[in-house]
Design a protein around this motif. Sequence first.
Motif, PDB file in Angstrom:
ATOM      1  N   GLN A 230      53.801  36.443  42.177  1.00  0.00           N
ATOM      2  CA  GLN A 230      53.527  35.809  40.886  1.00  0.00           C
ATOM      3  C   GLN A 230      52.049  35.887  40.534  1.00  0.00           C
ATOM      4  OE1 GLN A 230      55.063  31.866  41.308  1.00  0.00           O
ATOM      5  NE2 GLN A 230      57.227  32.516  41.304  1.00  0.00           N
ATOM      6  N   LEU A 231      51.191  35.686  41.542  1.00  0.00           N
ATOM      7  CA  LEU A 231      49.751  35.787  41.283  1.00  0.00           C
ATOM      8  C   LEU A 231      49.361  37.198  40.882  1.00  0.00           C
ATOM      9  CD1 LEU A 231      48.334  33.590  44.196  1.00  0.00           C
ATOM     10  CD2 LEU A 231      48.416  33.018  41.769  1.00  0.00           C
ATOM     11  N   MET A 232      49.985  38.211  41.492  1.00  0.00           N
ATOM     12  CA  MET A 232      49.698  39.599  41.114  1.00  0.00           C
ATOM     13  C   MET A 232      50.110  39.860  39.671  1.00  0.00           C
ATOM     14  SD  MET A 232      50.661  41.979  44.384  1.00  0.00           S
ATOM     15  CE  MET A 232      50.351  43.424  43.387  1.00  0.00           C
ATOM     16  N   ASP A 233      51.283  39.412  39.293  1.00  0.00           N
ATOM     17  CA  ASP A 233      51.728  39.611  37.904  1.00  0.00           C
ATOM     18  C   ASP A 233      50.786  38.927  36.925  1.00  0.00           C
ATOM     19  OD1 ASP A 233      53.844  41.015  38.926  1.00  0.00           O
ATOM     20  OD2 ASP A 233      55.242  39.312  38.864  1.00  0.00           O
ATOM     21  N   ARG A 234      50.413  37.703  37.229  1.00  0.00           N
ATOM     22  CA  ARG A 234      49.508  36.985  36.332  1.00  0.00           C
ATOM     23  C   ARG A 234      48.139  37.664  36.272  1.00  0.00           C
ATOM     24  NH1 ARG A 234      48.070  30.871  37.730  1.00  0.00           N
ATOM     25  NH2 ARG A 234      46.758  31.961  39.238  1.00  0.00           N
ATOM     26  N   GLN A 238      46.239  39.203  33.060  1.00  0.00           N
ATOM     27  CA  GLN A 238      44.869  38.796  32.723  1.00  0.00           C
ATOM     28  C   GLN A 238      43.948  40.017  32.612  1.00  0.00           C
ATOM     29  OE1 GLN A 238      43.797  35.989  35.756  1.00  0.00           O
ATOM     30  NE2 GLN A 238      44.895  34.279  34.784  1.00  0.00           N
ATOM     31  N   LEU A 239      44.163  41.023  33.485  1.00  0.00           N
ATOM     32  CA  LEU A 239      43.359  42.244  33.372  1.00  0.00           C
ATOM     33  C   LEU A 239      43.603  42.943  32.038  1.00  0.00           C
ATOM     34  CD1 LEU A 239      43.476  43.851  36.938  1.00  0.00           C
ATOM     35  CD2 LEU A 239      41.437  43.190  35.647  1.00  0.00           C
ATOM     36  N   ASP A 240      44.847  43.001  31.616  1.00  0.00           N
ATOM     37  CA  ASP A 240      45.144  43.609  30.309  1.00  0.00           C
ATOM     38  C   ASP A 240      44.450  42.844  29.187  1.00  0.00           C
ATOM     39  OD1 ASP A 240      46.673  45.464  31.604  1.00  0.00           O
ATOM     40  OD2 ASP A 240      48.564  44.384  31.312  1.00  0.00           O
ATOM     41  N   ALA A 405      39.233  42.467  42.063  1.00  0.00           N
ATOM     42  CA  ALA A 405      39.101  42.102  43.483  1.00  0.00           C
ATOM     43  C   ALA A 405      40.262  41.216  43.925  1.00  0.00           C
ATOM     44  CB  ALA A 405      37.770  41.390  43.727  1.00  0.00           C
ATOM     45  N   ASP A 406      40.645  40.266  43.046  1.00  0.00           N
ATOM     46  CA  ASP A 406      41.786  39.409  43.384  1.00  0.00           C
ATOM     47  C   ASP A 406      43.069  40.226  43.501  1.00  0.00           C
ATOM     48  OD1 ASP A 406      40.085  37.283  43.359  1.00  0.00           O
ATOM     49  OD2 ASP A 406      40.623  36.602  41.341  1.00  0.00           O
TER      50      ASP A 406
END
Length: 589
Positions: A230-234, A238-240, A405-406
Amino acid sequence: MTNTTRDVKMEENTKDLSDYLSAFKRRRSAIAATYLVIFTLGVIVALVWPPTYESSATILIEEQEVPRELVQSTVTSYATQRIQMISQRVMTRANLMELIEKYGLYRDELERQTTEEVLAAMQENIGIEMISAEVIDPRSGRPMPATIAFELSFQGENPDQVQKVTSELTNLYLNENLKQRTSKAAQSLAFMSDEANRLRRKISNLETELADFKEKHLHSLPEQAQLTTQLMDRTERQLDDVDNQINALEDRKFYLEGQLGQIEPHGQDVEMNPAARLKALRTQYFALSARYSPEHPDVRRLQREIKSLEEETGLGPDRESLLTERDRLQTELAALKEKYAPEHPDVVKVQKTLDELNTRIAELPATPPAQRMPDNPAYVTLQSQLESTLNDIRSQEARKAQLEADLKKYEQRLAAAPAVEREYSSMRRELENTVAKYQEITAKEMQAQIAQQLESESKGERFTLIDPAALPEEPVSPNRPAIIFLSFVLALGSGFGLAAVAESLDHAIRGARGVANVLQVMPLAAIPYQPTAGESRKRRSRKWKVLGAAAVGVLVAVLAVHFFMSPLDVLWFRVLRKAGDMTGMDFIG
């Protein structure tokens, strides 16, 4: 003649009672002597054979008072097996020698035999007889033989000693059984306690290792996998968003720079101020140079206008603009060198322009002249908006770097998750198995404590003396009447057997039948034998010799009894005591 001979042979083979009586009369002395010797020896043996007394005690094997369904005993072996084990512990050399010294047993034997032989004889005199009964097996429900009691006995010549030794052996068996059960219960409890402590320490170590492992791989644990996804998807969303914001801010920056280049910083109109227009054209020129080639019409037009304004205002290019132009030419030259050889016209042209530009930069002063702060409100406003936009761009770029980085960190966590999950599952499985085993051992430890309390209070299976050792009143051996009867039968059989053998070996001719057997004809008459005086003397002499031999045999038997079995005075004392016991009279006093 033939009939007479046949009758003689038939009479020869047929013996009547008179023949046997005659043989008995002839051999009566030998029969009497043999009978007298053998029967006398048998009576002497029966009288002098030392009596053997036996004292026994019965020990009952009682079930435990508390039902086995409630409390399970730690002693699970069969009663017969435990009795055999106790016998091995009781009948040791030390215990038997202590009994021998305490009660003065086997004194004569110790003088003639070795200690091992005496101990072997004592072990043979100690008897154990199991008492079994049919009981119902609670596991199978079928009847089976089980030992419910056993009888412990001891044999000896002294009834008082026999009773005391039997009582002592009974106490040894009872005490050894109690000692063994208590010791086994204590050993079981100690083992369970040690095992529980060992498992407790192991659980503590495993919990510490598992806590350290979870702390070290906090974000790679199996339960964190969904959260990490879930953190990766979010983060990707956020990067987009950040990329979109950066693009919008870049567009705004270009717009503000273009607007800022067209406004006079000191309050003059851009269209009326050649210097401001020159600055704006330079900004526009750099923007077009980045998009088009130097041969593009718009680029050439801007170059001509910039050159005209520089001649008009006398302002040469500033250092910053020249440095920017040099960077652009260097980039262009590098691209051309990758495509063409160094002698290519385009490469030579750009290289020449770059050299001229470097010369112009070298001629410029290192420190630009101080410029006056702009005072045009519109210029100041646009400049503030541009700086704010630049700050926003830098902030978004920093945020983008942090998000990247995250995202990389999350990807590393997911990549390490399978290996971490295997190790984590292995550690948890080991901890769970150890905890389950610890719980099982703890339950058994509690059972062992209850079992130990059961044994210490003598409420478990125990040996109970129900028939203590009594003072024996009658000896168990020898059976004197049986010995005397057997001696009588043996003496008669030996006497008559000896007479039959002697008669069969005697070929003398006696009576009419003997003559008929030799001459094959019956005699006309039989004249009785008349012994001479010498023959009578020989017969009397032979009779006295037989009687003398019998007397010598009896004397030899008595001497053998005196020297090898029991002294005659002791034997006489025993005979008198036995006679007194049988008649109720005191022959000794």
